[in-house]
Design a protein around this motif. Structure first.
Motif, PDB file in Angstrom:
ATOM      1  N   ARG A  63       0.826  -1.209   0.000  1.00 46.31           N
ATOM      2  CA  ARG A  63       0.000   0.000   0.000  1.00 46.31           C
ATOM      3  C   ARG A  63       0.862   1.261   0.000  1.00 46.31           C
ATOM      4  NH1 ARG A  63      -4.153  -2.162   4.693  1.00 46.31           N
ATOM      5  NH2 ARG A  63      -5.527  -3.413   3.322  1.00 46.31           N
ATOM      6  N   MET A  64       1.931   1.228   0.785  1.00 44.07           N
ATOM      7  CA  MET A  64       2.814   2.398   0.849  1.00 44.07           C
ATOM      8  C   MET A  64       3.532   2.627  -0.473  1.00 44.07           C
ATOM      9  SD  MET A  64       4.339   1.903   4.722  1.00 44.07           S
ATOM     10  CE  MET A  64       5.441   3.317   4.652  1.00 44.07           C
ATOM     11  N   VAL A  65       3.912   1.526  -1.144  1.00 41.62           N
ATOM     12  CA  VAL A  65       4.565   1.660  -2.447  1.00 41.62           C
ATOM     13  C   VAL A  65       3.625   2.334  -3.440  1.00 41.62           C
ATOM     14  CG1 VAL A  65       5.494   0.402  -4.420  1.00 41.62           C
ATOM     15  CG2 VAL A  65       6.114  -0.300  -2.101  1.00 41.62           C
ATOM     16  N   ARG A  66       2.388   1.888  -3.466  1.00 36.37           N
ATOM     17  CA  ARG A  66       1.414   2.467  -4.404  1.00 36.37           C
ATOM     18  C   ARG A  66       1.184   3.954  -4.111  1.00 36.37           C
ATOM     19  NH1 ARG A  66      -1.881   0.650  -8.158  1.00 36.37           N
ATOM     20  NH2 ARG A  66      -3.803   1.781  -8.652  1.00 36.37           N
ATOM     21  N   SER A  67       1.056   4.293  -2.846  1.00 32.09           N
ATOM     22  CA  SER A  67       0.815   5.679  -2.472  1.00 32.09           C
ATOM     23  C   SER A  67       2.013   6.563  -2.801  1.00 32.09           C
ATOM     24  CB  SER A  67       0.482   5.767  -0.981  1.00 32.09           C
ATOM     25  OG  SER A  67       0.318   7.110  -0.574  1.00 32.09           O
ATOM     26  N   ALA A  68       3.202   6.117  -2.393  1.00 31.61           N
ATOM     27  CA  ALA A  68       4.410   6.912  -2.628  1.00 31.61           C
ATOM     28  C   ALA A  68       4.726   7.014  -4.112  1.00 31.61           C
ATOM     29  CB  ALA A  68       5.586   6.306  -1.869  1.00 31.61           C
ATOM     30  N   GLY A  69       4.381   5.986  -4.859  1.00 25.71           N
ATOM     31  CA  GLY A  69       4.658   5.996  -6.284  1.00 25.71           C
ATOM     32  C   GLY A  69       3.949   7.105  -7.030  1.00 25.71           C
ATOM     33  N   ARG A  70       2.835   7.555  -6.494  1.00 21.56           N
ATOM     34  CA  ARG A  70       2.089   8.632  -7.138  1.00 21.56           C
ATOM     35  C   ARG A  70       2.855   9.952  -7.128  1.00 21.56           C
ATOM     36  NH1 ARG A  70      -2.395   6.088  -4.242  1.00 21.56           N
ATOM     37  NH2 ARG A  70      -3.839   5.135  -5.736  1.00 21.56           N
ATOM     38  N   ASP A  71       3.758  10.117  -6.158  1.00 24.60           N
ATOM     39  CA  ASP A  71       4.495  11.370  -6.015  1.00 24.60           C
ATOM     40  C   ASP A  71       5.889  11.312  -6.627  1.00 24.60           C
ATOM     41  OD1 ASP A  71       2.392  12.546  -4.564  1.00 24.60           O
ATOM     42  OD2 ASP A  71       3.087  11.587  -2.713  1.00 24.60           O
ATOM     43  N   ALA A  72       6.235  10.185  -7.257  1.00 21.45           N
ATOM     44  CA  ALA A  72       7.579  10.014  -7.810  1.00 21.45           C
ATOM     45  C   ALA A  72       7.560  10.119  -9.328  1.00 21.45           C
ATOM     46  CB  ALA A  72       8.144   8.660  -7.390  1.00 21.45           C
ATOM     47  N   ASP A  73       8.683  10.580  -9.882  1.00 25.30           N
ATOM     48  CA  ASP A  73       8.850  10.556 -11.339  1.00 25.30           C
ATOM     49  C   ASP A  73       9.347   9.188 -11.793  1.00 25.30           C
ATOM     50  OD1 ASP A  73       8.241  13.384 -11.790  1.00 25.30           O
ATOM     51  OD2 ASP A  73      10.125  13.758 -10.728  1.00 25.30           O
ATOM     52  N   VAL A  74      10.230   8.606 -10.967  1.00 23.39           N
ATOM     53  CA  VAL A  74      10.773   7.277 -11.246  1.00 23.39           C
ATOM     54  C   VAL A  74      10.662   6.435  -9.986  1.00 23.39           C
ATOM     55  CG1 VAL A  74      12.838   5.940 -11.863  1.00 23.39           C
ATOM     56  CG2 VAL A  74      12.422   8.163 -12.936  1.00 23.39           C
ATOM     57  N   VAL A  75      10.152   5.213 -10.122  1.00 24.94           N
ATOM     58  CA  VAL A  75      10.160   4.253  -9.025  1.00 24.94           C
ATOM     59  C   VAL A  75      11.180   3.180  -9.385  1.00 24.94           C
ATOM     60  CG1 VAL A  75       8.852   2.557  -7.690  1.00 24.94           C
ATOM     61  CG2 VAL A  75       7.751   4.687  -8.420  1.00 24.94           C
ATOM     62  N   HIS A  76      12.261   3.117  -8.620  1.00 20.65           N
ATOM     63  CA  HIS A  76      13.348   2.175  -8.890  1.00 20.65           C
ATOM     64  C   HIS A  76      13.218   1.016  -7.908  1.00 20.65           C
ATOM     65  CE1 HIS A  76      17.854   1.771 -10.139  1.00 20.65           C
ATOM     66  NE2 HIS A  76      17.247   0.590 -10.077  1.00 20.65           N
ATOM     67  N   LEU A  77      12.860  -0.161  -8.419  1.00 19.97           N
ATOM     68  CA  LEU A  77      12.624  -1.345  -7.598  1.00 19.97           C
ATOM     69  C   LEU A  77      13.902  -2.172  -7.493  1.00 19.97           C
ATOM     70  CD1 LEU A  77       9.260  -2.355  -9.317  1.00 19.97           C
ATOM     71  CD2 LEU A  77       9.551  -0.937  -7.265  1.00 19.97           C
ATOM     72  N   HIS A  78      14.201  -2.624  -6.274  1.00 19.57           N
ATOM     73  CA  HIS A  78      15.439  -3.365  -6.025  1.00 19.57           C
ATOM     74  C   HIS A  78      15.147  -4.730  -5.405  1.00 19.57           C
ATOM     75  CE1 HIS A  78      17.895   0.317  -6.641  1.00 19.57           C
ATOM     76  NE2 HIS A  78      16.843   0.926  -6.107  1.00 19.57           N
ATOM     77  N   SER A  79      15.649  -5.778  -6.043  1.00 22.30           N
ATOM     78  CA  SER A  79      15.538  -7.182  -5.630  1.00 22.30           C
ATOM     79  C   SER A  79      14.207  -7.784  -6.046  1.00 22.30           C
ATOM     80  CB  SER A  79      15.788  -7.376  -4.127  1.00 22.30           C
ATOM     81  OG  SER A  79      14.743  -6.845  -3.354  1.00 22.30           O
ATOM     82  N   SER A  80      14.140  -9.118  -6.064  1.00 21.81           N
ATOM     83  CA  SER A  80      13.029  -9.833  -6.696  1.00 21.81           C
ATOM     84  C   SER A  80      11.682  -9.583  -6.032  1.00 21.81           C
ATOM     85  CB  SER A  80      13.329 -11.333  -6.720  1.00 21.81           C
ATOM     86  OG  SER A  80      14.414 -11.616  -7.573  1.00 21.81           O
ATOM     87  N   VAL A  81      11.626  -9.619  -4.698  1.00 26.19           N
ATOM     88  CA  VAL A  81      10.343  -9.454  -4.017  1.00 26.19           C
ATOM     89  C   VAL A  81       9.807  -8.041  -4.222  1.00 26.19           C
ATOM     90  CG1 VAL A  81       9.166  -9.448  -1.794  1.00 26.19           C
ATOM     91  CG2 VAL A  81      10.801 -11.260  -2.332  1.00 26.19           C
TER      92      VAL A  81
END
Length: 336
Positions: A63-81
């Motif tokens: 939920r936090m990822v989805r919310s914070a992603g709205r305010d980012a230009d780039v979401v950089h995901l690290h590691s498989s999970v």
């Protein structure tokens, strides 16, 4: 200023070091980190370079990822999970999604586990705009999963030499490993090598810098290996730089920063022969006896000094902040 949100479920090990490197090499970008803390004993991230926000439960994390992603230009995901959770959670919120596996999970584990991870990666491959691979091998694996080759860039690590490397005589007569005590790193093999080396009088002092599975920690201790628990990055560098050799036993990797930092400190590396380490001027093995032979060979001061100089010069010219910054900016540009 471009806002970059880094998302990870791995804290206190190589991924944290990688994110810290990215922040330092691109100070003109606005970086923040959202992390899932998966172990109460895990050292929390954050070193003054940027702020870390934590979730303690997977559902809260999503939920936090989805919310914070709205305010980012780039979401950089690290590691498989985090790569899987993030690509689902951030879908259609408008941010550009970049994924760096730091060792694809389908490369290890049992057959069913590998098949499951490969299936998930294939299903989600279209939900990232670009992929930052930490090695040529990881880039090849991403393309084999269906990623567009044009959107896969190699994102090199950046390590710092940290002053004058200590000489053979200035170091403790010690072999060291760094990382999470977990199946991927194969602490059982490290314990076997250490036990044999101690028993044969080849190398008496062994240390694992990190923490993890309690049973594996106990097995390491039983073999004569000291397990330090999690330590800050400066202390880890000092431990590695004051040891004579690093022994790396992982089943698979992306490209371990611990190995590169060891090389930058002039500490020769003896490592299991795995694809992600190809091209590095280090001693590799496939059997326990080969590992012991390398450890014995590096007990000679002349041999040790030659290898120490070679690994330090190589890594400092190939893995630096200038190269990383250029690659990171190119990666985010490809994702736009």
């Amino acid at each position: 200023m471009t806002r970059v949100l880094h998302v990870t479920q791995a804290v206190g090990a190589g991924v944290e070091s990688a994110i810290t490197q990215y922040v330092r090499s691109t100070p003109d970008l606005d970086h923040s980190v959202l992390a899932l803390r998966r172990d109460d004993r895990e050292r929390v991230g954050g070193n003054g370079d940027l702020s870390w926000t934590y979730a303690d439960r997977p559902l809260t994390f999503a939920r936090m990822v989805r919310s914070a992603g709205r305010d980012a230009d780039v979401v950089h995901l690290h590691s498989s999970v985090a790569g899987a959770v993030g690509r689902v959670a951030v879908d259609r919120v408008g941010a550009r999604v970049v994924y760096t596996p730091h060792a694809l999970a389908h490369l290890g584990g049992d057959r069913r586990g590998r098949a499951a991870f490969r299936f998930v990666e294939r299903m989600l491959v279209s939900r990232a705009a670009a992929f930052g691979a930490v090695s040529d091998h990881e880039a090849e694996e991403l393309v084999s999963l269906g990623a567009d080759p044009a959107g896969v860039l190699v994102l090199p690590h950046a390590v710092e030499p940290g002053g004058v490397a200590r000489s053979f005589d200035e170091r403790a007569d010690r072999a060291v490993a760094v990382g999470r005590v977990a199946w991927q790193k194969d602490p059982g093999l490290f314990a076997a090598i250490a036990g044999e080396a101690i028993g044969r009088g080849i190398q008496s002092a062994w240390r694992w810098v990190g923490a993890g599975d309690p049973d594996s920690e106990a097995a390491l201790a039983a073999a004569g290996v000291g397990v330090t628990g999690w330590r800050g990055s400066a202390e880890v560098r000092d431990l590695v730089g004051s040891s004579r050799i690093m022994v790396h036993t992982a089943h698979y990797e992306g490209l371990p920063i611990s190995v590169l930092e060891s090389m930058a400190a002039g500490t020769p590396v003896v490592a299991r022969r795995i694809p992600s380490l190809r091209g590095l001027p280090i001693s590799t093995f496939t059997t326990l006896e080969e590992a012991l032979a390398h450890v014995r060979r590096l007990s000679d001061p002349g041999v040790w000094q030659t290898e120490s100089t070679a690994v330090r010069e190589f890594v400092c010219s190939s893995y630096n902040a200038t190269r990383q910054a250029a690659a990171l900016r190119a990666l985010y540009e490809v994702a736009s």
